[in-house]
Motif scaffolding. Structure first.
Motif, PDB file in Angstrom:
ATOM      1  N   GLY A  51       0.826  -1.206   0.000  1.00 55.60           N
ATOM      2  CA  GLY A  51       0.000   0.000   0.000  1.00 55.60           C
ATOM      3  C   GLY A  51       0.853   1.246   0.000  1.00 55.60           C
ATOM      4  O   GLY A  51       0.594   2.200   0.719  1.00 55.60           O
ATOM      5  N   GLY A 100       1.227   3.640  -2.050  1.00 55.65           N
ATOM      6  CA  GLY A 100       0.664   4.901  -2.547  1.00 55.65           C
ATOM      7  C   GLY A 100       1.635   5.594  -3.487  1.00 55.65           C
ATOM      8  O   GLY A 100       2.039   5.039  -4.513  1.00 55.65           O
ATOM      9  N   LEU A 108       5.392   5.963  -0.071  1.00 56.86           N
ATOM     10  CA  LEU A 108       5.695   6.213   1.342  1.00 56.86           C
ATOM     11  C   LEU A 108       5.339   5.002   2.205  1.00 56.86           C
ATOM     12  O   LEU A 108       4.196   4.556   2.161  1.00 56.86           O
ATOM     13  N   VAL A 123       4.393  -2.305  -3.459  1.00 60.61           N
ATOM     14  CA  VAL A 123       3.147  -2.952  -3.885  1.00 60.61           C
ATOM     15  C   VAL A 123       1.991  -1.980  -3.740  1.00 60.61           C
ATOM     16  O   VAL A 123       1.758  -1.426  -2.658  1.00 60.61           O
ATOM     17  N   PRO A 143      -2.094  -1.283  -5.585  1.00 62.81           N
ATOM     18  CA  PRO A 143      -3.063  -1.741  -6.594  1.00 62.81           C
ATOM     19  C   PRO A 143      -3.440  -0.696  -7.656  1.00 62.81           C
ATOM     20  O   PRO A 143      -3.841  -1.071  -8.750  1.00 62.81           O
ATOM     21  N   ARG A 169      -1.077   5.346  -9.393  1.00 64.36           N
ATOM     22  CA  ARG A 169       0.032   5.438  -8.436  1.00 64.36           C
ATOM     23  C   ARG A 169       1.248   4.653  -8.913  1.00 64.36           C
ATOM     24  O   ARG A 169       2.382   5.104  -8.785  1.00 64.36           O
ATOM     25  N   GLY A 209      -0.651  -4.370  -7.717  1.00 60.27           N
ATOM     26  CA  GLY A 209      -1.495  -5.444  -7.206  1.00 60.27           C
ATOM     27  C   GLY A 209      -1.745  -5.236  -5.732  1.00 60.27           C
ATOM     28  O   GLY A 209      -1.247  -4.285  -5.129  1.00 60.27           O
ATOM     29  N   ARG A 210      -2.543  -6.134  -5.178  1.00 61.37           N
ATOM     30  CA  ARG A 210      -2.793  -6.103  -3.744  1.00 61.37           C
ATOM     31  C   ARG A 210      -1.769  -6.995  -3.061  1.00 61.37           C
ATOM     32  O   ARG A 210      -1.235  -7.912  -3.690  1.00 61.37           O
ATOM     33  N   GLU A 270      -2.227  -9.316  -1.064  1.00 61.56           N
ATOM     34  CA  GLU A 270      -2.687 -10.704  -1.071  1.00 61.56           C
ATOM     35  C   GLU A 270      -2.305 -11.440  -2.357  1.00 61.56           C
ATOM     36  O   GLU A 270      -2.192 -12.664  -2.371  1.00 61.56           O
ATOM     37  N   ARG A 278       2.458   2.054   5.821  1.00 67.04           N
ATOM     38  CA  ARG A 278       2.102   3.295   6.522  1.00 67.04           C
ATOM     39  C   ARG A 278       0.692   3.674   6.103  1.00 67.04           C
ATOM     40  O   ARG A 278       0.398   3.746   4.905  1.00 67.04           O
ATOM     41  N   ALA A 279      -0.169   3.858   7.084  1.00 70.40           N
ATOM     42  CA  ALA A 279      -1.540   4.334   6.830  1.00 70.40           C
ATOM     43  C   ALA A 279      -2.291   3.432   5.863  1.00 70.40           C
ATOM     44  O   ALA A 279      -2.981   3.911   4.967  1.00 70.40           O
TER      45      ALA A 279
HETATM   46  C1  LIG Z   1      -3.996   5.826   2.763  1.00 70.24           C
HETATM   47  S1  LIG Z   1      -3.032   5.203   1.473  1.00 70.24           S
HETATM   48  C2  LIG Z   1      -1.416   5.279   2.161  1.00 70.24           C
HETATM   49  C3  LIG Z   1      -0.365   5.385   1.089  1.00 70.24           C
HETATM   50  C4  LIG Z   1       1.065   5.509   1.618  1.00 70.24           C
HETATM   51  N1  LIG Z   1       1.479   4.335   2.342  1.00 70.24           N
HETATM   52  C5  LIG Z   1       1.219   6.748   2.470  1.00 70.24           C
HETATM   53  O1  LIG Z   1       1.516   6.622   3.663  1.00 70.24           O
HETATM   54  O2  LIG Z   1       1.026   7.853   1.948  1.00 70.24           O
HETATM   55  C6  LIG Z   1      -3.390   3.446   1.497  1.00 70.24           C
HETATM   56  C7  LIG Z   1      -2.877   2.735   0.256  1.00 70.24           C
HETATM   57  O3  LIG Z   1      -3.064   1.331   0.424  1.00 70.24           O
HETATM   58  C8  LIG Z   1      -3.436   0.786  -0.828  1.00 70.24           C
HETATM   59  N2  LIG Z   1      -4.082  -0.506  -0.552  1.00 70.24           N
HETATM   60  C9  LIG Z   1      -5.344  -0.730  -0.090  1.00 70.24           C
HETATM   61  N3  LIG Z   1      -5.557  -2.061   0.051  1.00 70.24           N
HETATM   62  C10 LIG Z   1      -4.405  -2.693  -0.301  1.00 70.24           C
HETATM   63  C11 LIG Z   1      -4.005  -4.063  -0.366  1.00 70.24           C
HETATM   64  N4  LIG Z   1      -4.831  -5.052  -0.027  1.00 70.24           N
HETATM   65  N5  LIG Z   1      -2.759  -4.335  -0.762  1.00 70.24           N
HETATM   66  C12 LIG Z   1      -1.904  -3.336  -1.100  1.00 70.24           C
HETATM   67  N6  LIG Z   1      -2.226  -2.032  -1.073  1.00 70.24           N
HETATM   68  C13 LIG Z   1      -3.468  -1.707  -0.673  1.00 70.24           C
HETATM   69  C14 LIG Z   1      -4.328   1.856  -1.439  1.00 70.24           C
HETATM   70  O4  LIG Z   1      -4.435   1.756  -2.835  1.00 70.24           O
HETATM   71  C15 LIG Z   1      -3.606   3.130  -1.011  1.00 70.24           C
HETATM   72  O5  LIG Z   1      -2.662   3.559  -1.969  1.00 70.24           O
END
Ligand SMILES: C[S@@+](CC[C@H](N)C(=O)[O-])C[C@H]1O[C@@H](n2cnc3c(N)ncnc32)[C@H](O)[C@@H]1O
Length: 253
Positions: free
Chosen positions: A90, A92, A95, A112, A114, A118, A139-140, A142, A156-157
């Protein structure tokens, strides 16, 4: 550096990207080596310009990118061993994964994410900065279960701890760990994850702070390893795959 970069850049179609008022704090010099600092500055500039234009970063975040995002992510490097393989789920706009790649060229980093918008940005930044140790995977988390493992899985987040454990731990190598940036709610999140931790044979979560004297407040980190590297919860990987394929069959996103 303390120069204010406040400029608009013209795109090929003639439109202007918003100004990027970036004032690098002096503390950044203690976080990035002098040869990597220009990469951190360029990434920050890209976030403040293209990142905002493409909706990856809120416009209000632009002036506080260094403190709240770049340095806040970079200090996580203190929790990552030398030469580790790292998967940032995730990520983003990168970060903390991309910042770690800049701060720590010894790490091999898989980002990674999805969302195509991004990952396109990430790939462009990786290419421009010449970060050859970074892989971008659309991808996710998973989707990698049962296929890949890493020394460290960062985030993060992204999600509350219990869900994060389900996404991250199947990617953690037997002697590896989840290392997630968390906020004040971390203690409650750990309490809510007790059953998961027990069921999947995770170790006791450690909570600690990194970045004291660099970022205010310091960054809170939770680290979760396997309770016994010889008895990794391998059933987790097939179970996660089953959950993913069930979701796929139901057409869920
Ligand atoms: C709130 S953003 C945080 C992005 C970054 N980590 C940051 O701190 O700015 C959450 C991110 O998680 C991704 N995400 C959501 N479910 C996910 C999954 N199952 N696997 C990977 N990424 C996922 C979303 O697409 C999004 O970009």
């Amino acid at each position: 550096m303390s120069d204010d970069v406040s400029r608009e850049t013209q795109r090929p179609d003639g439109s202007l990207t918003p100004p990027a008022p970036l004032s690098m704090p002096e503390t950044a010099r203690g976080v990035f080596t002098s040869d990597r600092l220009p990469l951190a500055e360029r990434y920050t500039e890209l976030l403040a310009t293209e990142g905002v234009v493409r909706g990856l970063i809120g416009p209000r975040e632009a002036p506080r990118l260094w403190d709240r995002h770049i340095l806040n992510s970079a200090v996580l490097a203190d929790a990552i061993p030398d030469n580790a393989t790292v998967c940032d789920i995730g990520t983003g706009a990168g970060l903390p994964g991309l910042v770690l790649a800049i701060a720590r060229p010894d790490l091999s980093i898989t980002l990674v994410e999805p969302l195509l918008r991004r990952t396109t940005f990430l790939s462009e930044v990786v290419e421009e900065l010449g970060l050859s140790q970074v892989e971008v995977v659309r991808g996710r988390a998973e989707d990698l279960h049962g296929a890949r493992t890493f020394d460290i899985v960062t985030s993060r987040a992204v999600a509350p701890l219990e869900r994060l454990l389900g996404w991250s731990m199947p990617l953690v190598a037997p002697t590896g760990a989840l290392v997630a940036m968390k906020g004040q709610s971390v203690t409650d999140e750990i309490a809510e994850s007790q059953q998961f931790l027990l069921t999947w044979k995770c170790g006791v979560p450690e909570v600690f702070e990194v970045g004291t004297g660099v970022v205010d407040p310091p960054t809170t980190v939770v680290r979760v390893a396997w309770a016994d590297p010889a008895q990794v919860g391998w059933p987790l990987a097939p179970a996660a795959r089953r959950r993913t394929s069930r979701r796929g069959r139901r057409g869920e996103k």
